[in-house]
Design an enzyme around this catalytic site. Structure first.
Site, PDB file in Angstrom:
ATOM      1  N   LYS A   1       0.866  -1.691  -0.282  1.00 27.22           N
ATOM      2  CA  LYS A   1      -0.138   0.169  -0.405  1.00 27.22           C
ATOM      3  C   LYS A   1       0.782   1.198  -0.348  1.00 27.22           C
ATOM      4  O   LYS A   1       1.573   1.400   0.516  1.00 27.22           O
ATOM      5  CB  LYS A   1      -0.621   0.148   1.224  1.00 27.22           C
ATOM      6  CG  LYS A   1      -2.235   1.072   0.967  1.00 27.22           C
ATOM      7  CD  LYS A   1      -3.164   1.127   1.869  1.00 27.22           C
ATOM      8  CE  LYS A   1      -2.687   1.397   3.639  1.00 27.22           C
ATOM      9  NZ  LYS A   1      -3.966   1.904   4.520  1.00 27.22           N
TER      10      LYS A   1
ATOM     11  N   ALA B   1      -8.384   8.981  16.556  1.00 31.48           N
ATOM     12  CA  ALA B   1      -7.848   9.531  15.462  1.00 31.48           C
ATOM     13  C   ALA B   1      -6.711  11.115  15.628  1.00 31.48           C
ATOM     14  O   ALA B   1      -7.709  11.342  17.080  1.00 31.48           O
ATOM     15  CB  ALA B   1      -9.014  10.459  13.914  1.00 31.48           C
ATOM     16  N   ASP B   2      -6.003  11.472  15.222  1.00 27.63           N
ATOM     17  CA  ASP B   2      -4.389  11.787  15.970  1.00 27.63           C
ATOM     18  C   ASP B   2      -4.525  12.804  15.077  1.00 27.63           C
ATOM     19  O   ASP B   2      -5.059  12.889  13.861  1.00 27.63           O
ATOM     20  CB  ASP B   2      -3.566  11.356  16.247  1.00 27.63           C
ATOM     21  CG  ASP B   2      -3.924   9.838  16.921  1.00 27.63           C
ATOM     22  OD1 ASP B   2      -4.212  10.295  18.461  1.00 27.63           O
ATOM     23  OD2 ASP B   2      -4.351   9.092  16.617  1.00 27.63           O
TER      24      ASP B   2
END
Length: 674
Positions: A67, A223-224
């Site tokens: 990926k 989520a950062d």
């Protein structure tokens, strides 16, 4: 050789959440049995961005994949492309040939949701009916899709930064036919729910221990990231755009307890899309654009005490917040400098041994006013001012370099010094730099370098209050960053601006030779004995619409960075996801997707780094529960937590499913590569 191309619109149409959940279960079982290969991420830096690769091989699938995820902050404005794009390449293990190329962004979101559904299937109570959602973004949507495949849901509670986000969530998920309720705060969302899903970018706990009842299951997805992508982070290699910072890199940080400037390691880079209101803080000395939950350092007015962090969204409610202080610096005490020999086997070369203070002063004069002459290895230092010229002469005599008078300066010859300067300091103005070894020295040496630099290519003046201030101009971006670091280590505030190409300045600076094609950077430097702090006030804060990606490095210590945005250099906080009160983890049976990643990246990272939670307290990896090696939930009274960090095997399993289904339905596009 033919390769299949699979479009995102086709993947969205043919791949269901139920199928993805089955594929994820198989992948995690294979991992638990040691039947996968999954190397660490690899980063490649490009001129305008970077890309990172995640690789995996699962023999049971008879497939491998890579990926590729790019980060190019200038894409939307310059090329009309997204900042971040993910592409998955499936590979046939027997031959190594590419089987398919497909979009990876949609599959990444879906596989994360599917894994959360699997975790809840094995860790939540069987009769779970009430779902609490803290956060209403893309991950909240896929998490709910997966939970709806496993449980008969009576009620979904959702809260987010704004009611409008919750309303969009309700609209997008209406097709599920669920009873979705908007809650005003986190407490009302959490209390009494059976399954809690947290998908927020917070860096301080927002789910309190007393709200979590026995029997609850929590999916800590998170989520950062906090900074807009035009923010730069100060590192030993200069200021680097936040989107180009890599895991394992070293950055400069400030110890909040001592005020010392120290190195810190980046243990994770947080990066995600943000669509909403950011907090924009801007005044004469400060400029940053951050997410509302970003941590802002808060010091006492005299700068002597660290008072903790405040959220960016709280700044409007505070009349004054002291965000930046003058740092302290303890450098290396090295009394002499020996110029390296050109050829170490040649014993007839002269040993040039200088007092470090003299060498640092010489280095400043050379960087500002010096040049190299190839024909006879001559070093020239130019200076028209008679007093400054006499200072240079006395310095060279003191160093034993036998200077010769030029029309506007002094000259001496030495091949050893010539070669050292050419290779380590730079020959032309636009490539000049301060070698790293000298920036690491103690302040008593740095001040000699600073003074000769400013007296050469800078100017000195007075503030309205009679305080000294100065400035320095250069066409070298690297040197400009060096000067900022030097000033900060000497306890001075500074800002930097690019005044445009040299041809724009030639008329304004008639006595200076300026190359018309190079930008000129001017660093404004405050007084050493001026104000000890920099503050932001309520009037400096505004909301700014933002629809792009945000990023933030997570550090192993200190958690205060030095940043630059629009030329203003300030301190600010760093990221480190922590949605849950650590006391919840101590009460819970904690399950992770990967032991190593969870301790360094996910919800556990901050509690582990603080010593609150120990890695050996992790109950199991998800795959170990799936194969029966470790038990899942064993009673209705247990609190269970699943910490998701994301693995390449999930990408491979999802891509393999999409490829096989698309091939079976005949909706792939074939291209001939050979």
């Amino acid at each position: 050789m033919k390769v299949s191309l699979i479009m995102r619109k086709d993947i969205e149409r043919i791949v269901s959440m139920r199928e993805l959940m089955g594929a994820m279960e198989d992948a995690f079982r294979a991992k638990a049995m040691g039947r996968v290969q999954m190397p660490t991420k690899v980063y490649v830096t490009l001129p305008d961005g970077d890309f990172r690769t995640m690789m995996a091989y699962i023999p049971d699938l008879d497939m491998a994949c890579v990926k590729i995820v790019n980060v190019h902050p200038n894409n939307p404005g310059k090329h009309g492309l997204p900042t971040v794009m993910a592409t998955i390449v499936l590979i046939e293990p027997d031959t190594g040939r590419p089987l398919a190329i497909m979009d990876g962004t949609y599959l990444t979101n879906m596989r994360t949701g599917a894994t959360g559904g699997i975790a809840a299937k094995y860790l939540a109570r069987g009769g779970s009916k009430v779902i609490g959602m803290v956060g209403a973004g893309a991950q909240a949507r896929t998490q709910l899709l997966a939970l709806n495949e496993v449980f008969k849901i009576d009620e979904v509670r959702v809260c987010a930064r704004s009611r409008s986000e919750c309303e969009r969530f309700m609209k997008d998920m209406a097709h599920l036919g669920l009873n979705i309720l908007i809650k005003e705060d986190v407490e009302k969302t959490v209390k009494g729910c059976d399954i809690l899903v947290t998908t927020t970018p917070v860096t301080q706990p927002l789910v309190k221990n007393e709200w979590v009842e026995e029997g609850m299951h929590i999916n800590a997805i998170g989520a950062d990231a906090c900074y807009s992508l035009d923010t730069e982070i100060m590192t030993p290699d200069g200021f680097i755009e936040v989107g180009k910072i890599k895991e394992g890199m070293t950055v400069w940080s400030v110890n909040p307890n001592t005020g010392l400037l120290e190195r810190a390691n980046v243990i994770k880079m947080h990066f995600h899309e943000f669509n909403g209101d950011m907090i924009h803080v801007r005044n004469l000395y400060t400029d940053f654009l951050v997410t509302p939950n970003h941590n802002i350092p808060n010091f006492s007015r005299d700068g002597k005490r660290f008072l903790g962090f405040v959220k960016a969204s709280e700044l409007m409610n505070r009349w004054q917040t002291v965000t930046t202080i003058k740092v302290k610096w303890k450098g290396v005490d090295k009394k002499t400098f020996i110029v390296p020999k050109i050829n170490k086997t040649n014993n007839y070369q002269k040993e040039y041994r200088f007092k470090m203070k003299d060498w640092m002063e010489f280095l400043g004069w050379f960087i500002s006013e010096g040049s190299l002459k190839d024909s006879n290895y001559t070093i020239n230092i130019y200076q028209r001012d008679k007093k400054k010229s006499e200072r240079i002469r006395r310095l060279l005599v003191r160093m034993g370099l036998h200077p010769t008078k030029l029309k506007d300066g002094w000259s001496f010859g030495s091949r050893q010094i010539y070669e050292y300067l050419k290779n380590n300091v730079g020959r032309y103005a636009y490539e000049k730099r301060i070698p790293r070894e000298f920036l690491e020295l103690d302040k008593k040496y740095l001040i000699h370098l600073f003074n000769s630099l400013v007296d050469g290519d800078g100017w000195r003046g007075k503030t309205k209050r009679g305080k000294e201030r100065c400035a320095y101009s250069t066409t070298s971006k690297v040197l400009a960053d060096n000067i900022i670091e030097l000033a900060i280590k000497l306890g001075r505030f500074c800002t930097i601006g690019s005044e445009g190409k040299g041809r724009m300045l030639m008329g304004r600076l008639p006595n200076r030779k300026i190359n018309p094609i190079h930008s000129v950077y001017t660093i404004q430097i405050g007084a050493e004995r001026g104000h000890a702090t920099r503050s932001v006030y309520w009037r400096d804060i505004n909301y700014a619409k933002y629809n792009s990606f945000v990023a933030c490095p997570q550090l192993d210590r200190n958690h205060i960075l030095i940043i630059k945005r629009n030329g203003r250099v300030t301190m600010n906080g760093n990221s480190g996801k922590e949605e849950l009160d650590p006391r919840i983890l101590k009460r819970a049976k904690v399950v992770v997707d990967d032991y190593e990643q969870a301790c360094h990246y996910g919800e556990l990272n901050v509690p582990v780094s603080k010593g609150i939670f120990k890695p050996e307290e992790i109950h199991a990896e998800l795959g170990e529960i799936l194969i029966g090696r470790k038990p899942g939930r064993t009673s209705d009274d247990e609190i269970t937590v699943f910490d998701s960090t994301g693995l390449a095997i999930q990408d491979l399993a999802a891509a393999a499913l999409a490829y096989r289904k698309a091939s079976r339905l005949g909706i792939t596009s074939e291209v001939e590569l050979l």
